[in-house]
Design an enzyme around this catalytic site. Structure first.
Site, short mmCIF file in Angstrom:
data_model
loop_
_atom_site.label_atom_id
_atom_site.label_comp_id
_atom_site.label_asym_id
_atom_site.label_seq_id
_atom_site.Cartn_x
_atom_site.Cartn_y
_atom_site.Cartn_z
N SER A 108 3.68 12.41 26.13
CA SER A 108 3.03 13.69 26.39
C SER A 108 3.54 14.79 25.47
CB SER A 108 3.19 14.04 27.87
OG SER A 108 2.45 15.16 28.23
N ASP A 245 -1.65 19.16 24.31
CA ASP A 245 -0.32 18.61 24.10
C ASP A 245 -0.47 17.25 23.45
OD1 ASP A 245 -1.42 17.47 26.35
OD2 ASP A 245 0.49 17.20 27.38
N ASP A 247 -0.59 14.12 24.32
CA ASP A 247 -1.54 13.12 24.80
C ASP A 247 -2.81 13.74 25.34
OD1 ASP A 247 -0.49 14.17 27.16
OD2 ASP A 247 -0.49 12.24 28.20
N ASP A 249 -3.62 15.72 27.83
CA ASP A 249 -3.99 15.89 29.23
C ASP A 249 -3.80 17.34 29.68
OD1 ASP A 249 -1.21 15.96 29.36
OD2 ASP A 249 -1.04 14.48 30.97
#
Length: 453
Positions: A108, A245, A247, A249
């Site tokens: 992340s 960010d 990843d 999400d």
């Protein structure tokens, strides 16, 4: 401490998170998630279980995703390798093709040396704690070791990105024509798919942070570093900036002046829009205890109920699922729109935020004015007994501060889930007042909860 944290297994790649651990974790996942009536029915029909595997672009993701795929295939699971895609894309694809489960290799917003393994159950939903504990226990037990034609196959998921883009575009209530957006893709998983999707939706797109090289993910860019995005929006005169960010999400935004619009403000904008079109189930928004007091007041003014949960998007999701609610999220930019996603989706959130701008003809600053952001001060008090938050002297100090603030602010003390520290959060209409009260409460915590030397 267990292997699983609040968002999967995470750590330094080739530190605690090795290829061997990833392979064993994948094998244990096949054992645990390969059980149940649906799995038995597939086997009875002569079908192997299927899993989607994806990753973000950090360099360690290459060997970790390969280890995960190897562990699953060795356990008789067919693997569809989706390559580099956002976490919410992986979750969507699991449900879209009716896979039995899926694995996302990503850390992340963490720096590039870290990595993580997130496991999604059938339907693309996060695992409950009890299933994570079963998987961890299974890592020391017998594994599935089929032979011959019964081993799994690893194939490329050729149209993974296209399926996700079509899904995102089909969710939009309004096109984005006429809006100039700067996208900061954090040199992460959104670098390929996000610019394409926003352009297909009609926006004029300028891109930064979209040159991943395996080691520059989240490095001075993305939702945890908004300065470059704000500067670029102002420099070129764009209407809005969207930051993901690593990843993707999460979604945070900046308006045309470079002012940050956080997750609370984004949720407020979307909640009002969804209520107008009767898409906000039970006129309810789900947020954590860390959401700003201004969000609560704004929602009350618009006839919207705010349900509160503990900090963490998994708790928001749990409450949304329990109540059947359609919108929830966190101040950090994890926003969940359950009609279209099973987890936070930064692309989906950004698209719908811009759709609201296009639909109303209003700037992001005008839309964000739906709520007044109260100054919020957070102090981490370290080296104290986190179990002692209920100490009488601390409770008395909190009650006194809350009484003094009245309706103009609030106080929250929260024990860290992973460290010996207590978080002191104070909101007030005046920033100096918030800072003063937070400092005084932090002193009380240090005095009465200090750990023995």
């Amino acid at each position: 401490m267990g292997l699983f944290g609040t968002d999967g297994v995470r750590g330094l790649a080739n530190g605690p998170l090795t290829a061997d651990l990833a392979l064993t974790l994948a094998q244990a996942t096949a054992v645990v998630l390969g059980q149940g009536r649906s799995a038995d029915a597939r086997r009875a029909a002569g079908r192997r279980l299927t899993a989607v595997v994806a990753r973000d672009p950090r360099v360690s993701g290459e060997f970790l995703a390969a280890a995960v795929a190897a562990g699953l295939a060795a356990s008789g699971v067919d693997v569809l390798d989706a390559g580099v895609i956002p976490t919410p894309a992986a979750a969507f694809l699991i449900g879209s093709i009716d896979a039995d489960f899926g694995v996302m290799v990503s850390a992340s917003h963490n720096p590039a040396p870290d990595n993580g393994i997130k496991i999604f159950a059938r339907g693309g939903v996060k695992l409950p704690d009890i299933v994570e504990r079963r998987i961890e226990a299974a890592m020391t037990g017998p594994m599935l070791l089929p032979t011959g034609a019964d081993v799994g196959r690893i194939r490329r998921f050729a149209d993974a990105e296209d399926r996700y883009v079509v899904h995102l575009l089909s969710s939009l209530p309004h096109r984005l024509d006429g809006i100039h957006v700067v996208l900061d893709c954090a040199n992460g998983a959104a670098a390929g798919v996000s610019p394409e999707t926003f352009r297909d939706a009609g926006a004029r797109v300028t891109v930064i942070g979209a040159d991943p090289d395996g080691v520059n993910i989240n490095d001075g860019v993305g939702s945890t570093h908004l300065d470059k995005l704000a500067a670029e929006v102002v420099r070129i005169g764009a209407d809005v900036g969207i930051a993901h960010d690593g990843d993707a999400d999460r979604c945070l935004a900046v308006d045309a002046t470079g002012t940050i619009v956080d997750g609370d403000q984004i949720m407020a904008i979307l909640a009002v829009a969804m209520k107008e079109r009767n898409a906000l189930v039970s006129n309810t928004l789900v947020a954590t205890v860390m959401s700003n007091l201004g969000l609560h007041r704004a929602m009350t003014e618009h006839g919207i109920i705010v349900e509160q949960t503990s900090v963490g998007d998994r708790y928001v999701l749990e409450r949304m699922n329990e109540g059947g609610f359609s919108l929830g999220g966190e101040q950090s930019g994890h926003v969940i729109m359950s009609e279209f996603a099973t987890t936070g989706d930064g692309l989906l959130t950004g698209l719908h935020l811009l759709a609201r701008m296009a639909e109303t003809g209003r700037s992001l600053a005008e839309l964000a004015a739906v709520m007044t952001v109260y100054p919020q001060v957070l102090v981490n008090v370290r080296g104290v007994d986190r179990e002692g938050v209920g100490h009488q002297a601390v409770a008395d100090a909190v009650a006194s501060a809350s009484s003094m603030l009245g309706d103009s602010g609030r106080v929250l003390l929260r024990a860290s889930g992973t460290e010996q520290l207590v978080r002191v959060m104070v909101e007030a209409s005046d920033a100096d007042v918030a800072s003063q009260i937070a400092g005084e409460l932090a002193d009380v915590v240090r005095t009465h909860l200090a750990l023995p030397a």
